[in-house]
Enzyme design. Structure first.
Site, PDB file in Angstrom:
ATOM      1  N   ASN A   1      28.452  -3.013  17.582  1.00 33.84           N
ATOM      2  CA  ASN A   1      28.654  -4.433  17.845  1.00 33.84           C
ATOM      3  C   ASN A   1      27.338  -5.090  18.268  1.00 33.84           C
ATOM      4  OD1 ASN A   1      30.055  -6.823  18.289  1.00 33.84           O
ATOM      5  ND2 ASN A   1      30.609  -6.294  20.389  1.00 33.84           N
TER       6      ASN A   1
ATOM      7  N   LYS B   1      46.508   5.943  17.126  1.00 31.87           N
ATOM      8  CA  LYS B   1      45.812   6.126  15.849  1.00 31.87           C
ATOM      9  C   LYS B   1      46.577   7.110  14.954  1.00 31.87           C
ATOM     10  CE  LYS B   1      41.177   5.116  17.731  1.00 31.87           C
ATOM     11  NZ  LYS B   1      40.811   3.929  16.958  1.00 31.87           N
TER      12      LYS B   1
ATOM     13  N   ALA C   1       0.833  -1.195   0.000  1.00 35.73           N
ATOM     14  CA  ALA C   1       0.000   0.000   0.000  1.00 35.73           C
ATOM     15  C   ALA C   1       0.871   1.249   0.000  1.00 35.73           C
ATOM     16  CB  ALA C   1      -0.918  -0.004   1.217  1.00 35.73           C
TER      17      ALA C   1
ATOM     18  N   ASN D   1      26.735   6.858  21.326  1.00 42.60           N
ATOM     19  CA  ASN D   1      27.420   6.636  22.601  1.00 42.60           C
ATOM     20  C   ASN D   1      27.203   7.792  23.569  1.00 42.60           C
ATOM     21  OD1 ASN D   1      28.378   4.092  22.144  1.00 42.60           O
ATOM     22  ND2 ASN D   1      30.361   4.750  21.361  1.00 42.60           N
TER      23      ASN D   1
ATOM     24  N   GLU E   1      41.387   2.314  21.284  1.00 39.54           N
ATOM     25  CA  GLU E   1      40.895   3.678  21.459  1.00 39.54           C
ATOM     26  C   GLU E   1      41.979   4.529  22.130  1.00 39.54           C
ATOM     27  OE1 GLU E   1      37.074   5.077  20.903  1.00 39.54           O
ATOM     28  OE2 GLU E   1      38.355   4.180  19.394  1.00 39.54           O
TER      29      GLU E   1
ATOM     30  N   GLY F   1       0.068  -5.308   0.312  1.00 35.60           N
ATOM     31  CA  GLY F   1      -1.080  -5.303  -0.585  1.00 35.60           C
ATOM     32  C   GLY F   1      -0.824  -6.029  -1.883  1.00 35.60           C
TER      33      GLY F   1
ATOM     34  N   MET G   1      35.734  -5.853  16.428  1.00 32.87           N
ATOM     35  CA  MET G   1      35.106  -4.905  15.515  1.00 32.87           C
ATOM     36  C   MET G   1      35.752  -4.928  14.135  1.00 32.87           C
ATOM     37  SD  MET G   1      32.504  -3.648  16.945  1.00 32.87           S
ATOM     38  CE  MET G   1      32.139  -2.379  15.743  1.00 32.87           C
TER      39      MET G   1
ATOM     40  N   ASP H   1      46.888  -6.775  10.850  1.00 34.30           N
ATOM     41  CA  ASP H   1      47.108  -6.604  12.286  1.00 34.30           C
ATOM     42  C   ASP H   1      48.587  -6.819  12.548  1.00 34.30           C
ATOM     43  OD1 ASP H   1      46.830  -6.592  15.196  1.00 34.30           O
ATOM     44  OD2 ASP H   1      44.709  -6.959  14.829  1.00 34.30           O
TER      45      ASP H   1
ATOM     46  N   GLU I   1      -1.524  -9.507  -1.108  1.00 36.00           N
ATOM     47  CA  GLU I   1      -2.964  -9.667  -0.907  1.00 36.00           C
ATOM     48  C   GLU I   1      -3.708  -9.723  -2.242  1.00 36.00           C
ATOM     49  OE1 GLU I   1      -4.285  -7.874   3.217  1.00 36.00           O
ATOM     50  OE2 GLU I   1      -3.033  -6.423   2.172  1.00 36.00           O
TER      51      GLU I   1
ATOM     52  N   GLU J   1       3.171  -6.377   7.478  1.00 35.27           N
ATOM     53  CA  GLU J   1       2.401  -5.320   8.146  1.00 35.27           C
ATOM     54  C   GLU J   1       2.582  -5.271   9.661  1.00 35.27           C
ATOM     55  OE1 GLU J   1       0.172  -5.968   4.250  1.00 35.27           O
ATOM     56  OE2 GLU J   1       1.336  -7.154   5.670  1.00 35.27           O
TER      57      GLU J   1
ATOM     58  N   SER K   1      34.962   4.982  18.599  1.00 34.32           N
ATOM     59  CA  SER K   1      33.606   5.056  19.127  1.00 34.32           C
ATOM     60  C   SER K   1      33.349   6.324  19.928  1.00 34.32           C
ATOM     61  CB  SER K   1      33.326   3.832  20.018  1.00 34.32           C
ATOM     62  OG  SER K   1      34.277   3.747  21.059  1.00 34.32           O
TER      63      SER K   1
END
Length: 687
Positions: free
Chosen positions: A447, A401, A74, A494, A396, A120, A322, A341, A123, A145, A423
């Protein structure tokens, strides 16, 4: 013009008679990219069917003239307008009446289904005598629905249980699950499968020859709808629903079960009347209005990104939970991925988890090797030079970083994007010393990556808007919802979630049992309690986010988050605030006779609402709708309430401010109303 249709002018339907005598009615809704059933479309169909009934052809085939799919359902914008005008009953009556005319046509009718067939559209197909579906993988058939706070109201709930049997029909409607063409064939919803190129021919042939359904299906359709069967099955269905949804929060599944239990054995008109009355009542509930609003929010989020992301190769640095899961999900969604890594053992662990994901998501075993081959371990980081997008997902720590970026950026292609999955760290702290800040942004996943639908695109003052567009398009390709947010501490999710979790930890430190705290939040409508949530994300992660956000928000870390014992970080260690067994929290029962404090729910929820108001005031997101969408999809905030801002409007901003002041006097200044409560948007009627 076809005989019987002379004098009719069509805006949405195309009618043609084949040489074999079959009339094909093809829906091509005017000025629309997809077919949705508006009242104009239905009225036009009703006129056509009335004329065909006077001089019936050998058969009628319904199909879509649009390549994207059959019918999406619909027109929900029109449905919202009917709700505002109080004319939902009229709209339901019209849809039922038109489809009943289709069902009563004195000639065979067949729905030829390709692509999506929802609501619909399904239907209409159910009103036909037969259904043929394209066996192409894009075909999906559903009655979703209940996800909108209602249930099928144009005859779907009246017809499907008789066709496929009540258990299969109710499971499909109660869950809102969509079926592939082969799965729909398996339960008897679809009669035949066909190649896309011969779909219309197969439907026409079925109209001419007919089909006798297997005795087992016919018997099941009768027996499972008898009075004894309904009396046995309905309580069982309600019990299953109760495990996932409360009746006062999500009434639609319970109303569907009750309507079927009362009227499922009656004639078609009585079943339609019962269906209509129940759906009209549901349409007026706050739950339905909020869930339909959320549907439009998802459409808006999907529209934030186009198709041109220009990303083929993704390089992920950091193979922890993550990073590894981001890499695996990207490979599953078709991207070439290299995973880096500092030690091979971390990469190996991530690749093992990826295999488990592929085994779960890629059901065709023959296709799994190709998916797995798209994800490669890359200890030396050779994939950086070929990558179109680099995602950093290390610890973190701003210094770590920035040091990593100094080694990555000189090796990037000129048009490559560099992103961080931080985060909580403000991007202004991270973009310093980056040579191309216009191509650097945050790409914050949640996560578990495979099931959380949101990705925050974290911005800063030197970011090129074209980078945001590319990243939004990339998120769309991952089947994720992108929400652009400011790069202030904690971003949106967060920042809103932390005061809620912090207050839960504070209440726990005061001696309120964790299970009591969790029950209060779940009773409000949260998907899990905050103590269980802290354990799930990890006490170490919560501590890291807390260290970043506490000074910014002027809050203090309680003992449970201030120090984290090795080997007791939560779910991942099997021990945190709770013990964990087989992936589930083992929650000690509250002492016998223990009564939760009367203000516990307010203590948990109001800090979240308070910070949401502050985020809107600070411009963390562009507007209130994006804030509600981000918090719903990033935290699971009670969808039936429509998001924090929608809930504030419904509960009354002034009343909530008074509650905050009461809590401030009782528990301290952390409950002081944050800036932004004077925003007129908070005092508008709920949308």
């Amino acid at each position: 013009m076809l005989p019987g249709l002379d004098g009719l002018r069509f805006s949405h339907w195309q009618a043609a008679r084949r040489e074999d005598g079959i009339v094909v009615l093809a829906l091509d809704r005017q000025d629309a990219a997809v077919n949705a059933l508006s009242q104009d479309v239905l009225i036009e169909l009703g006129d056509i069917v009335e004329r065909l009934a006077i001089d019936p052809p050998k058969g009628v085939v319904f199909r879509s003239a649009k390549p994207s799919g059959f019918i999406a359902g619909a027109d929900l914008k029109e449905f919202q307008e009917f709700d505002r005008k109080g004319t939902v009953d009229d709209a339901i009556r019209r849809g039922q009446a038109v489809f009943q005319k289709v069902a009563e046509l004195p000639c065979p009718t067949v729905a030829a289904i390709h692509g999506f067939c929802m609501g619909g559209g399904t239907e209409l197909a159910l009103a036909c005598d037969y259904r043929v579906a394209s066996n192409h993988g894009s075909t999906r058939i559903g009655l979703p629905e209940t996800k909108l706070g209602i249930f099928p109201g144009w005859g779907g709930s009246a017809r499907l249980p008789r066709l496929v049997g009540a258990p299969a029909a109710m499971d499909m409607m109660l869950t809102g699950r969509t079926l592939s063409a082969s799965a729909a064939r398996g339960i008897g919803l679809v009669d035949k499968l066909a190649e896309p190129a011969v779909l219309e021919d197969a439907a026409a042939a079925l109209a001419l020859k007919g089909l006798q359904r297997p005795f087992g299906q016919r018997f099941k359709g009768w027996a499972s709808n008898t009075w004894p069967a309904r009396k046995v099955l309905a309580p069982q269905m309600a019990k299953q629903v109760a495990r996932k949804a409360k009746k006062d929060q999500y009434p639609a599944p319970y109303a569907l079960i009750s309507t079927w239990e009362r009227a499922g054995g009656k004639g078609i008109q009585a079943r339609l009347d019962a269906e209509r009355r129940a759906v009209v009542k549901l349409a007026g509930t706050a739950t339905a209005r909020n869930l339909i609003r959320i549907f439009f929010l998802t459409e808006r989020l999907k529209g934030l990104g186009g198709k041109d992301h220009g990303i083929r190769h993704v390089h992920v640095v950091g193979a922890g939970v993550m990073g590894g899961d981001i890499a695996a999900w990207s490979a599953y969604k078709g991207f070439e991925v290299t995973l880096q890594d500092r030690e091979q053992r971390f990469i190996d662990g991530a690749l093992e988890r990826a295999q488990a994901l592929f085994a779960k998501k890629v059901r065709d075993e023959a296709k799994r090797p190709a998916v797995a081959a798209r994800l490669k371990g890359d200890l030396a980081g050779d994939g950086v030079a070929a990558a179109d997008l680099v995602i950093e997902a290390i610890i973190e720590n701003p210094e770590a970083k920035r040091a990593l970026y100094e080694t990555l950026e000189p090796r990037l292609k000129p048009d490559a994007l560099l992103t961080t999955n931080t985060s909580s760290i403000p991007l202004d702290e991270l973009r310093e010393h980056i040579d191309r800040p216009a191509q650097f942004a945050g790409l914050h996943y949640f996560n578990p990556v495979a099931s959380m639908p949101l990705v925050e695109i974290v911005q800063h003052d030197r970011l090129d808007p074209a980078t945001v567009q590319r990243l939004a398009a990339f998120c769309k390709a991952l089947d994720k919802f992108p929400v652009p947010v400011a790069g202030t501490p904690g971003f949106l999710v967060n920042r809103v979630l932390f005061p809620y979790m912090l207050e839960a930890a504070t209440a726990y430190a005061e001696g309120i049992p964790g299970v009591v705290i969790d029950k209060a939040a779940v009773r409000f409508g949260m998907p899990m309690g905050p103590i269980e949530l802290i354990d799930t994300v990890g006490l170490d992660v919560a501590q890291g986010v807390g260290a970043e956000l506490s000074p910014f928000l002027g809050l203090q870390l309680p003992a449970a988050l201030a120090t984290v014992e090795p080997g007791k970080r939560g779910k991942k260690d099997g021990q945190g605030i709770y013990a964990w067994k087989d992936g589930r929290a083992v929650k000690p029962e509250a002492p016998q006779g223990y009564a939760a404090p009367s203000d516990l729910e307010d203590r948990l929820i109001l800090p979240l609402l308070n910070e949401a108001v502050a985020c809107l005031h600070d411009g963390v997101v562009a507007d209130a709708d994006l804030l509600d969408a981000g918090v719903i999809f990033g935290t699971g905030f009670a969808p039936f309430r429509g998001g924090p801002i929608q809930h504030i409007r419904a509960a009354g901003a002034d009343a909530l401010v008074e509650k905050l002041k009461t809590l401030q006097a009782r528990h301290g200044d952390r409950f002081a109303p944050r800036p932004g409560w004077d925003n007129p948007l908070l005092r508008q009627p709920p949308e």
